[in-house]
Design a protein around this motif. Structure first.
Motif, mmCIF file in Angstrom:
data_model
loop_
_atom_site.group_PDB
_atom_site.id
_atom_site.type_symbol
_atom_site.label_atom_id
_atom_site.label_comp_id
_atom_site.label_asym_id
_atom_site.label_seq_id
_atom_site.Cartn_x
_atom_site.Cartn_y
_atom_site.Cartn_z
ATOM 1 N N ALA A 186 2.882 -3.343 -8.814
ATOM 2 C CA ALA A 186 3.150 -2.157 -7.982
ATOM 3 C C ALA A 186 3.882 -1.105 -8.803
ATOM 4 O O ALA A 186 3.564 0.081 -8.746
ATOM 5 N N ALA A 187 4.859 -1.581 -9.598
ATOM 6 C CA ALA A 187 5.641 -0.641 -10.407
ATOM 7 C C ALA A 187 4.759 0.032 -11.447
ATOM 8 O O ALA A 187 4.850 1.245 -11.661
ATOM 9 N N SER A 188 3.865 -0.743 -12.089
ATOM 10 C CA SER A 188 3.052 -0.091 -13.124
ATOM 11 C C SER A 188 1.965 0.786 -12.520
ATOM 12 O O SER A 188 1.629 1.825 -13.085
ATOM 13 N N ASP A 189 1.453 0.424 -11.343
ATOM 14 C CA ASP A 189 0.529 1.326 -10.634
ATOM 15 C C ASP A 189 1.200 2.663 -10.344
ATOM 16 O O ASP A 189 0.630 3.729 -10.550
ATOM 17 N N LEU A 190 2.414 2.533 -9.872
ATOM 18 C CA LEU A 190 3.183 3.717 -9.506
ATOM 19 C C LEU A 190 3.459 4.575 -10.729
ATOM 20 O O LEU A 190 3.285 5.794 -10.721
ATOM 21 N N GLN A 191 3.880 3.903 -11.790
ATOM 22 C CA GLN A 191 4.165 4.612 -13.034
ATOM 23 C C GLN A 191 2.912 5.343 -13.531
ATOM 24 O O GLN A 191 2.978 6.506 -13.926
ATOM 25 N N GLY A 192 1.788 4.655 -13.454
ATOM 26 C CA GLY A 192 0.525 5.264 -13.890
ATOM 27 C C GLY A 192 0.168 6.489 -13.059
ATOM 28 O O GLY A 192 -0.205 7.538 -13.597
ATOM 29 N N ALA A 193 0.329 6.352 -11.747
ATOM 30 C CA ALA A 193 0.016 7.476 -10.858
ATOM 31 C C ALA A 193 0.930 8.663 -11.148
ATOM 32 O O ALA A 193 0.493 9.815 -11.169
ATOM 33 N N LEU A 194 2.193 8.361 -11.402
ATOM 34 C CA LEU A 194 3.152 9.435 -11.703
ATOM 35 C C LEU A 194 2.804 10.129 -13.014
ATOM 36 O O LEU A 194 2.866 11.353 -13.116
ATOM 37 N N ASP A 195 2.432 9.330 -14.016
ATOM 38 C CA ASP A 195 2.047 9.912 -15.310
ATOM 39 C C ASP A 195 0.860 10.847 -15.139
ATOM 40 O O ASP A 195 0.822 11.933 -15.709
ATOM 41 N N ARG A 196 -0.118 10.397 -14.334
ATOM 42 C CA ARG A 196 -1.300 11.248 -14.120
ATOM 43 C C ARG A 196 -0.928 12.547 -13.403
ATOM 44 O O ARG A 196 -1.408 13.619 -13.744
ATOM 45 N N LEU A 197 -0.040 12.420 -12.422
ATOM 46 C CA LEU A 197 0.414 13.624 -11.708
ATOM 47 C C LEU A 197 1.095 14.593 -12.663
ATOM 48 O O LEU A 197 0.873 15.800 -12.625
ATOM 49 N N ARG A 198 1.928 14.018 -13.550
ATOM 50 C CA ARG A 198 2.657 14.866 -14.504
ATOM 51 C C ARG A 198 1.694 15.563 -15.451
ATOM 52 O O ARG A 198 1.816 16.752 -15.703
ATOM 53 N N GLN A 199 0.704 14.776 -15.943
ATOM 54 C CA GLN A 199 -0.274 15.370 -16.860
ATOM 55 C C GLN A 199 -1.053 16.488 -16.194
ATOM 56 O O GLN A 199 -1.404 17.475 -16.822
ATOM 57 N N ALA A 200 -1.279 16.318 -14.888
ATOM 58 C CA ALA A 200 -2.021 17.350 -14.161
ATOM 59 C C ALA A 200 -1.103 18.498 -13.741
ATOM 60 O O ALA A 200 -1.527 19.420 -13.064
ATOM 61 N N GLY A 201 0.170 18.397 -14.151
ATOM 62 C CA GLY A 201 1.116 19.466 -13.808
ATOM 63 C C GLY A 201 1.549 19.433 -12.357
ATOM 64 O O GLY A 201 2.049 20.413 -11.823
ATOM 65 N N GLY A 250 0.806 -1.208 0.000
ATOM 66 C CA GLY A 250 0.000 0.000 0.000
ATOM 67 C C GLY A 250 0.843 1.264 0.000
ATOM 68 O O GLY A 250 0.345 2.366 0.194
ATOM 69 N N ASP A 251 2.146 1.085 -0.225
ATOM 70 C CA ASP A 251 3.052 2.236 -0.178
ATOM 71 C C ASP A 251 2.733 3.272 -1.248
ATOM 72 O O ASP A 251 2.863 4.458 -1.023
ATOM 73 N N VAL A 252 2.316 2.757 -2.422
ATOM 74 C CA VAL A 252 2.111 3.642 -3.562
ATOM 75 C C VAL A 252 1.192 4.795 -3.200
ATOM 76 O O VAL A 252 1.536 5.968 -3.320
ATOM 77 N N LEU A 253 0.015 4.430 -2.703
ATOM 78 C CA LEU A 253 -0.991 5.432 -2.371
ATOM 79 C C LEU A 253 -0.505 6.345 -1.260
ATOM 80 O O LEU A 253 -0.665 7.553 -1.300
ATOM 81 N N GLN A 254 0.133 5.697 -0.288
ATOM 82 C CA GLN A 254 0.623 6.418 0.871
ATOM 83 C C GLN A 254 1.609 7.510 0.468
ATOM 84 O O GLN A 254 1.546 8.628 0.952
ATOM 85 N N PHE A 255 2.504 7.170 -0.451
ATOM 86 C CA PHE A 255 3.519 8.142 -0.850
ATOM 87 C C PHE A 255 2.904 9.274 -1.654
ATOM 88 O O PHE A 255 3.292 10.430 -1.503
ATOM 89 N N ILE A 256 1.953 8.940 -2.492
ATOM 90 C CA ILE A 256 1.335 9.987 -3.292
ATOM 91 C C ILE A 256 0.577 10.950 -2.387
ATOM 92 O O ILE A 256 0.679 12.158 -2.516
ATOM 93 N N LYS A 257 -0.136 10.378 -1.427
ATOM 94 C CA LYS A 257 -0.880 11.218 -0.487
ATOM 95 C C LYS A 257 0.048 12.125 0.302
ATOM 96 O O LYS A 257 -0.245 13.287 0.553
ATOM 97 N N ALA A 258 1.182 11.565 0.701
ATOM 98 C CA ALA A 258 2.088 12.337 1.556
ATOM 99 C C ALA A 258 2.874 13.366 0.764
ATOM 100 O O ALA A 258 3.626 14.153 1.328
ATOM 101 N N GLY A 259 2.713 13.353 -0.559
ATOM 102 C CA GLY A 259 3.455 14.306 -1.367
ATOM 103 C C GLY A 259 4.939 13.985 -1.442
ATOM 104 O O GLY A 259 5.759 14.791 -1.836
ATOM 105 N N ILE A 260 5.284 12.755 -1.052
ATOM 106 C CA ILE A 260 6.687 12.356 -1.014
ATOM 107 C C ILE A 260 7.253 12.236 -2.430
ATOM 108 O O ILE A 260 8.453 12.219 -2.644
ATOM 109 N N MET A 261 6.351 12.156 -3.404
ATOM 110 C CA MET A 261 6.780 11.944 -4.776
ATOM 111 C C MET A 261 7.716 13.017 -5.306
ATOM 112 O O MET A 261 8.369 12.834 -6.300
ATOM 113 N N GLU A 262 7.732 14.157 -4.678
ATOM 114 C CA GLU A 262 8.592 15.214 -5.209
ATOM 115 C C GLU A 262 10.033 15.042 -4.774
ATOM 116 O O GLU A 262 10.917 15.696 -5.304
#
Ligand SMILES: Nc1nc2c(ncn2[C@@H]2O[C@H](COP(=O)(O)OP(=O)(O)OP(=O)(O)O)[C@@H](O)[C@H]2O)c(=O)[nH]1
Ligand SMILES: [Mg+2]
Length: 337
Positions: A214-229, A183-195
């Protein structure tokens, strides 16, 4: 720097630069000794060390992430990969918990399973008990020591949050290690740790589909974040997600390549700029640990203090020297009422 301190420091620094393990260990003992009276000696050592390498020398990599994801095992595998590439490696394992004592550290060392005869590999644990919220005073100076002696410095830290933001100031490249199915993926995105990370590793890739997923979930989440700027300011660098098995030593060469690519994506002046930001952060944290947040307020706020630290560093002070002059200014302001 008091002249009395300079001479032994110059000798010790020369030994460190020559890659003499005895000198490296002695220098690390010195920086680990947190008594006030050793500060001058550490300051002198830092002064001497920086004359021995060009400013952007080497590559400092932080491996960080939650407990038990395999950071130590991965660090050992990466160190081995670097040795195979004929690079000299220094490893600093920073244990931020006061509760986990010698046992865990020795466990780490055993996992590193390094060859004591190998002059090109040095491993050391630093306990940071009592150093609230992150990397020790000693970790910063310890990295300066290892970075003089070795081509690559690996810093392992446990934890999510403050520790990451601290390790960011000590290294050139931050590698966030997670494991599948946690469940790290969601946790990190929520915490803003991705930056903060520059490279993300999903370790325990031998868990098969789970890790790939897990890797492709993460990649997908990152792509969406990037698209959203919202992907952070990493415009020139696209945060890669890799899968490794530290246990089976797969994906380690790709990780070493990705870390190298991250380094190469920065110009020498960007790298120097990042290291100076780290030096400023260290000076400011030394000050606030010594006197509390009140010191920052009295000296005009965090931004003003950072500017003053930047000036002191530009005039040639080490972070320890810069913190000392900030501290004098604070005490003078206190006296002035
Ligand atoms: N299956 C599998 N197990 C692994 C892998 N890497 C590490 N482990 C195991 O995971 C456990 C924790 O490994 P460590 O390397 O100590 O993890 P760590 O992140 O350094 O742990 P802390 O420093 O305590 O936070 C150990 O039992 C390792 O053998 C891997 O790639 N695959
Ligand atoms: Mg570990």
């Amino acid at each position: 720097m008091p002249p009395r301190e300079a001479e032994p420091a110059v000798k010790l620094a020369a030994g460190v630069a020559a890659g003499d393990k005895v000198a490296v260990a002695a220098a690390l003992n010195l920086v680990e000794d947190r008594r006030a009276q050793t500060r001058n000696a550490v300051d002198a050592l830092l002064c001497a060390l920086r004359t021995l390498r060009p400013p952007g020398y080497g590559h400092r990599v932080g491996l960080t992430g939650p407990p038990g994801v395999g950071k130590s095992t991965l660090t050992a595998a990466l160190a081995r990969e670097y040795r195979a590439r004929s690079l000299r490696v220094g490893v600093l394992a920073v244990d931020p918990s006061s509760l986990r004592s010698g046992g865990a550290l020795l466990g780490d060392r055993a996992r590193m399973a390094f060859d004591p005869q190998d002059e090109g590999l040095f491993v050391r644990s630093l306990a940071t008990a009592g150093d609230a919220g992150g990397l020790a005073y000693a970790a910063n100076a310890g990295v300066a020591v290892l970075a003089t002696a070795y081509d690559r410095v690996l810093v392992e830290t446990t934890g999510v949050g403050q520790t990451e933001t601290d390790v960011e100031h000590v290294v050139d490249t931050v590698c966030l290690v997670i494991q599948p199915g946690s469940g790290d993926v969601l946790q990190f995105i929520k915490a803003g740790i991705m930056e903060i990370p520059d490279v993300i590793v999903v370790n325990k890739g031998d868990h098969g589909r789970l890790a790939q997923r897990a890797a492709s979930d993460l990649q997908g989440a990152l792509d969406r974040l990037r698209q959203a700027g919202l992907g952070g300011e990493q415009s020139a660098w696209t945060l890669p997600v890799l899968v490794t098995s530290a246990r089976d030593r797969t994906g380690i060469d790709a990780l070493a390549d990705a870390l190298q690519a991250h380094l190469a994506s920065r110009t020498p002046s960007e790298r120097a700029e990042k290291r100076s930001r780290g030096a400023v952060a260290w000076a400011v944290s030394l000050l606030s640990r010594q006197h509390g947040e009140h010191a920052l307020d009295l000296l005009g706020g965090a931004q003003a203090v950072r500017a003053q630290a930047t000036d002191a560093l530009a005039r040639g002070a080490t972070p320890i020297g810069a913190a000392a002059s900030l501290s004098e200014r604070y005490l003078a302001a206190l006296r002035a009422g």
